[in-house]
Motif scaffolding. Structure first.
Motif, PDB file in Angstrom:
ATOM      1  N   GLY A 140      33.202  35.676 -52.983  1.00 10.29           N
ATOM      2  CA  GLY A 140      32.468  34.334 -53.291  1.00 10.29           C
ATOM      3  C   GLY A 140      31.866  34.614 -52.785  1.00 10.29           C
ATOM      4  O   GLY A 140      31.474  35.701 -51.736  1.00 10.29           O
ATOM      5  N   LYS A 141      30.687  34.216 -52.409  1.00  5.38           N
ATOM      6  CA  LYS A 141      29.204  32.938 -51.185  1.00  5.38           C
ATOM      7  C   LYS A 141      30.100  32.809 -50.816  1.00  5.38           C
ATOM      8  O   LYS A 141      29.767  31.693 -51.189  1.00  5.38           O
ATOM      9  CB  LYS A 141      27.758  33.802 -52.433  1.00  5.38           C
ATOM     10  N   PHE A 142      30.206  32.752 -49.244  1.00  6.31           N
ATOM     11  CA  PHE A 142      30.380  31.763 -48.453  1.00  6.31           C
ATOM     12  C   PHE A 142      29.157  31.427 -46.998  1.00  6.31           C
ATOM     13  O   PHE A 142      29.328  32.535 -46.620  1.00  6.31           O
ATOM     14  CB  PHE A 142      31.771  31.582 -47.787  1.00  6.31           C
ATOM     15  N   TYR A 143      28.938  30.372 -47.381  1.00  5.30           N
ATOM     16  CA  TYR A 143      27.877  29.897 -45.926  1.00  5.30           C
ATOM     17  C   TYR A 143      28.415  29.129 -45.133  1.00  5.30           C
ATOM     18  O   TYR A 143      29.081  28.509 -45.005  1.00  5.30           O
ATOM     19  CB  TYR A 143      26.444  28.945 -46.612  1.00  5.30           C
ATOM     20  N   GLU A 144      27.628  28.804 -43.666  1.00  2.00           N
ATOM     21  CA  GLU A 144      28.430  28.306 -42.441  1.00  2.00           C
ATOM     22  C   GLU A 144      27.378  27.201 -42.827  1.00  2.00           C
ATOM     23  O   GLU A 144      26.024  27.297 -43.005  1.00  2.00           O
ATOM     24  CB  GLU A 144      27.664  29.310 -41.540  1.00  2.00           C
ATOM     25  N   CYS A 145      28.373  25.735 -42.407  1.00  2.00           N
ATOM     26  CA  CYS A 145      27.680  24.721 -43.157  1.00  2.00           C
ATOM     27  C   CYS A 145      27.144  24.211 -41.463  1.00  2.00           C
ATOM     28  O   CYS A 145      27.461  25.000 -40.564  1.00  2.00           O
ATOM     29  CB  CYS A 145      29.106  23.889 -42.937  1.00  2.00           C
ATOM     30  N   GLU A 146      26.637  22.806 -40.852  1.00  2.00           N
ATOM     31  CA  GLU A 146      25.496  22.881 -40.567  1.00  2.00           C
ATOM     32  C   GLU A 146      26.492  22.673 -39.146  1.00  2.00           C
ATOM     33  O   GLU A 146      27.745  21.470 -39.378  1.00  2.00           O
ATOM     34  CB  GLU A 146      24.460  21.496 -41.226  1.00  2.00           C
ATOM     35  N   ASP A 147      26.081  22.853 -37.817  1.00  2.00           N
ATOM     36  CA  ASP A 147      27.254  22.409 -36.491  1.00  2.00           C
ATOM     37  C   ASP A 147      26.807  21.019 -35.720  1.00  2.00           C
ATOM     38  O   ASP A 147      25.335  21.412 -35.758  1.00  2.00           O
ATOM     39  CB  ASP A 147      27.545  23.557 -36.249  1.00  2.00           C
ATOM     40  N   ASP A 148      26.717  19.683 -35.771  1.00  2.13           N
ATOM     41  CA  ASP A 148      25.924  18.929 -35.350  1.00  2.13           C
ATOM     42  C   ASP A 148      26.473  19.127 -33.761  1.00  2.13           C
ATOM     43  O   ASP A 148      26.215  17.853 -33.123  1.00  2.13           O
ATOM     44  CB  ASP A 148      25.666  17.563 -35.997  1.00  2.13           C
ATOM     45  N   GLN A 149      27.922  19.367 -33.542  1.00  2.00           N
ATOM     46  CA  GLN A 149      28.067  19.802 -31.869  1.00  2.00           C
ATOM     47  C   GLN A 149      27.315  20.056 -30.808  1.00  2.00           C
ATOM     48  O   GLN A 149      26.595  21.023 -31.427  1.00  2.00           O
ATOM     49  CB  GLN A 149      29.284  20.038 -32.019  1.00  2.00           C
ATOM     50  N   ILE A 150      27.828  20.094 -29.818  1.00  2.00           N
ATOM     51  CA  ILE A 150      26.730  20.590 -29.026  1.00  2.00           C
ATOM     52  C   ILE A 150      27.318  21.619 -27.949  1.00  2.00           C
ATOM     53  O   ILE A 150      28.766  21.285 -27.963  1.00  2.00           O
ATOM     54  CB  ILE A 150      25.915  19.624 -27.755  1.00  2.00           C
ATOM     55  N   TYR A 151      26.712  22.767 -27.256  1.00  2.62           N
ATOM     56  CA  TYR A 151      28.632  23.320 -26.801  1.00  2.62           C
ATOM     57  C   TYR A 151      27.230  23.751 -25.302  1.00  2.62           C
ATOM     58  O   TYR A 151      26.603  24.249 -25.247  1.00  2.62           O
ATOM     59  CB  TYR A 151      28.835  24.703 -27.266  1.00  2.62           C
ATOM     60  N   THR A 152      28.207  25.037 -24.381  1.00  6.82           N
ATOM     61  CA  THR A 152      28.299  25.056 -23.815  1.00  6.82           C
ATOM     62  C   THR A 152      28.120  26.920 -23.806  1.00  6.82           C
ATOM     63  O   THR A 152      28.242  27.144 -24.753  1.00  6.82           O
ATOM     64  CB  THR A 152      28.893  25.349 -22.235  1.00  6.82           C
ATOM     65  N   LEU A 153      27.137  27.890 -22.602  1.00  2.00           N
ATOM     66  CA  LEU A 153      27.189  29.459 -23.394  1.00  2.00           C
ATOM     67  C   LEU A 153      28.099  29.443 -23.634  1.00  2.00           C
ATOM     68  O   LEU A 153      28.493  30.736 -24.599  1.00  2.00           O
ATOM     69  CB  LEU A 153      26.121  29.761 -22.608  1.00  2.00           C
ATOM     70  N   LYS A 154      29.457  29.379 -22.613  1.00  2.00           N
ATOM     71  CA  LYS A 154      30.624  30.014 -22.739  1.00  2.00           C
ATOM     72  C   LYS A 154      30.955  29.707 -24.108  1.00  2.00           C
ATOM     73  O   LYS A 154      32.064  30.556 -24.744  1.00  2.00           O
ATOM     74  CB  LYS A 154      31.227  29.743 -20.860  1.00  2.00           C
ATOM     75  N   GLU A 155      31.327  28.686 -24.116  1.00  5.66           N
ATOM     76  CA  GLU A 155      31.505  27.816 -25.370  1.00  5.66           C
ATOM     77  C   GLU A 155      31.164  28.827 -26.628  1.00  5.66           C
ATOM     78  O   GLU A 155      31.911  29.106 -27.579  1.00  5.66           O
ATOM     79  CB  GLU A 155      31.963  26.486 -26.001  1.00  5.66           C
ATOM     80  N   ILE A 156      29.767  29.003 -26.517  1.00  6.04           N
ATOM     81  CA  ILE A 156      29.316  29.995 -28.037  1.00  6.04           C
ATOM     82  C   ILE A 156      30.064  30.848 -27.704  1.00  6.04           C
ATOM     83  O   ILE A 156      30.413  32.120 -28.533  1.00  6.04           O
ATOM     84  CB  ILE A 156      27.970  29.363 -27.791  1.00  6.04           C
ATOM     85  N   ALA A 157      30.138  31.104 -27.252  1.00  7.62           N
ATOM     86  CA  ALA A 157      30.459  32.989 -26.523  1.00  7.62           C
ATOM     87  C   ALA A 157      31.687  33.205 -27.067  1.00  7.62           C
ATOM     88  O   ALA A 157      32.194  34.057 -27.557  1.00  7.62           O
ATOM     89  CB  ALA A 157      29.977  33.538 -24.918  1.00  7.62           C
ATOM     90  N   GLU A 158      32.289  32.577 -26.706  1.00  8.58           N
ATOM     91  CA  GLU A 158      33.945  32.479 -27.281  1.00  8.58           C
ATOM     92  C   GLU A 158      34.237  32.207 -28.616  1.00  8.58           C
ATOM     93  O   GLU A 158      35.387  32.507 -29.722  1.00  8.58           O
ATOM     94  CB  GLU A 158      34.813  32.025 -25.741  1.00  8.58           C
ATOM     95  N   TRP A 159      33.582  31.225 -28.762  1.00  7.07           N
ATOM     96  CA  TRP A 159      34.144  30.546 -30.548  1.00  7.07           C
ATOM     97  C   TRP A 159      32.890  30.724 -31.655  1.00  7.07           C
ATOM     98  O   TRP A 159      33.217  30.778 -32.709  1.00  7.07           O
ATOM     99  CB  TRP A 159      34.834  29.570 -30.223  1.00  7.07           C
ATOM    100  N   LYS A 160      31.787  31.082 -31.214  1.00  3.11           N
ATOM    101  CA  LYS A 160      30.627  30.234 -32.382  1.00  3.11           C
ATOM    102  C   LYS A 160      29.932  31.819 -32.110  1.00  3.11           C
ATOM    103  O   LYS A 160      28.826  31.795 -33.002  1.00  3.11           O
ATOM    104  CB  LYS A 160      29.602  29.095 -31.906  1.00  3.11           C
TER     105      LYS A 160
END
Length: 531
Positions: A140-160
């Motif tokens: 199908g076509k799956f799109y990412e949902c809006e994410d209203d959380q805030i993250y550190t760069l390290k968290e973004i690198a590891e998970w996002k």
């Protein structure tokens, strides 16, 4: 021969057998972009993963064409970061459930169900959670949902950052003052497009540490997985991996492969090659505290309930009358001094001068005359303290002034007493330091604000060579890896647990507060001045 530079392997000998255990983002190349678009002329900067600041993730507009593609490119795992959300552009009909198009689907874990690899998912309808599985073959076509959380760069690198994709982020909050060494422009509040630079994490046959190889190292390798006994290699485990083991597997003996950085006990004792006993895993309560000071940088602490020092109260500050109402308690009357003058626009309400003293009573409504019309507004009933009497007065709840608490209580309190008897936040200073700690870091802090009680995950460990004391180590904010040893634990009963006050960074402080407050509703806003 193998040698290394800046912690990364630079040369590998021919014939060396390497077991790759993971990939990790080493650093990020950031380009400035406008309107989520990046041009070929955009400036590039290199950002380390510990670069300060909090960031919001900009939603990826490129769809995924199957569940299999999502599991291959997006990090899905047991931690709170590993639950990405997507929506389908079309309805998905399951055996006894239909997922509506546009409905937010949370991906929780990947596992085998009836011989087929599937994703455990969930949707929330009418405040009720519904669980189901989606096969990897689902297209199908799956799109990412809006994410209203805030993250550190390290968290973004590891998970996002999905594999083979870039990630656009927007700076949400700078945590440090700008200086000339900062690669971002002063007052920058735009978007960055992040491109990861990876390192390969590996183990070698005759080494007990984890080898880090940058992905741009010029070396040719051959895959020999199918014809080699991979069990002859060590199996590194993170603290999260250890925590996920069942309680029956504890206690266990392990050797540290990579230790944490830090000079305070016990972190300075946890170095590569050291053998430790891990007795058990559990959840423990901490009090999150911040240093009371007007100028940055503040210091932040996680204090265990076992802390044996004693505290004296320090005055709290209140910017509005509304804050006085929130802080009011049945246990004792709140006594404050005004630090800012306020002229009331209504003759029925009191005008405050600097130095006025009040005993706070209760919240009530009062009728006032406003532009010829009668209005009911929320007010705070107080008693003004005069030289030889008390005067009943009413302060408008919207009043922006300034008040400082007058402390009459000279008692010294244990940490558990404060948490039991008073609402947090609560201001204190150390009156008697904890003599069981070699260096009590709290004793040197002039003032502390206890902000809230939190619950976190810990492992109880001790040294095998000196098992006279045990330590609690945090699972989610200590970077450390171990491998398990096939050795018997001499005694399953842990020795005396030593108290450790954990000093955390500003980024960790915001992360802790963010997760603790996720399920709480924000406090109501103070009333506005009538118009």
């Amino acid at each position: 021969s193998i040698y290394e530079m800046f912690g990364n392997e630079c040369s590998l000998s021919t014939g060396e057998v390497i077991k790759v255990i993971g990939f990790k983002i080493n650093k990020l190349i950031a380009r400035f972009c406008e309107n989520n678009e990046v041009s070929q002329f955009s400036a590039k900067v290199e950002l380390p993963l510990n670069f300060p600041g909090l960031y919001k993730v900009v939603t990826d507009k490129t769809p995924y064409i199957s569940i299999e593609e999502i599991t291959r490119k997006v990090s899905i795992g047991p931690t709170r970061f590993g639950h990405p959300c997507f929506y389908s552009t079309e309805d998905i009909k399951l055996a006894n459930f239909t997922i509506k198009h546009g409905e937010q689907i949370t991906f929780n874990s990947v596992e085998e169900v009836n011989g087929m690899m599937s994703v455990n998912c969930g949707v929330i309808r009418n405040n009720q959670s519904h669980s189901f599985t989606l096969p990897l073959s689902q297209e199908g076509k799956f799109y990412e949902c809006e994410d209203d959380q805030i993250y550190t760069l390290k968290e973004i690198a590891e998970w996002k950052i999905p594999k083979s994709r870039n990630r656009i982020v927007k700076l949400s909050n700078t945590l440090h003052m700008w200086d000339s060494s900062n690669p971002l422009p002063e007052n920058f509040d735009g978007c960055l497009i992040l491109t990861p630079v990876y390192e390969v994490q590996a183990v070698m046959k005759f080494r007990k540490d984890i080898v880090h190889i940058l992905s741009d190292l010029d070396v040719e390798v051959k895959d020999i997985t199918d014809c080699y006994d991979i069990n002859s290699f060590l199996q590194p485990l993170s603290l999260e991996d250890v925590f996920e083991r069942t309680s029956k597997e504890f206690p266990m003996v392990a050797e540290i492969m990579e230790g944490p950085s830090g000079r305070q006990k016990p972190y300075n004792l946890l170095y590569a090659g050291k053998e430790i006993v891990i007795y058990k895993k559990y959840q423990a309560t901490r009090v999150l505290a911040s240093e009371i000071r007007s100028d940055p940088p503040k210091r932040y602490f996680l204090i265990p309930m076992s802390y044996k020092g004693k505290f004296k109260r320090r005055p709290r500050e209140f910017p509005t009358a509304y804050d006085l109402e929130i802080a009011r308690s049945e246990k004792e009357q709140l006594h404050v001094v005004a630090t800012k003058a306020f002229d009331s626009p209504h003759k029925e309400l009191f005008s405050v001068s600097v130095g006025d003293q009040f005993l706070v009573q209760q919240c009530q409504t009062s009728e006032v005359l406003y532009e010829g019309r009668k209005k009911h507004i929320d007010v705070l009933a107080c008693e003004q303290i005069l030289s030889d009497t008390y005067k009943k007065v009413l302060l408008p709840m919207y009043m922006e002034g300034g008040f400082v608490e007058v402390i009459h209580d000279k008692k010294q309190y244990q940490l558990s007493e404060i948490c039991k008897e008073f609402p947090l936040p609560f201001n204190v200073k150390v009156a008697v330091r904890d003599l069981s700690i070699e260096e009590d870091v709290l004793a040197a802090v002039p003032g502390l604000q206890f902000e809230e009680e939190i619950t976190d995950s810990y492992l109880l460990i001790s040294s095998t060579s000196n098992p006279l004391e045990s330590w609690e180590i945090p699972v989610y904010h200590l970077n450390m890896s171990v491998h398990l040893l096939n050795k018997d634990v001499q005694t399953a009963v842990p020795p005396v647990t030593k108290t450790t006050v954990e000093e955390i960074s500003e980024e960790q402080y915001y992360m802790v507060r963010r997760y603790e407050n996720q399920t709480l509703h924000p406090p109501p806003r103070p009333p506005k001045k009538p118009i």
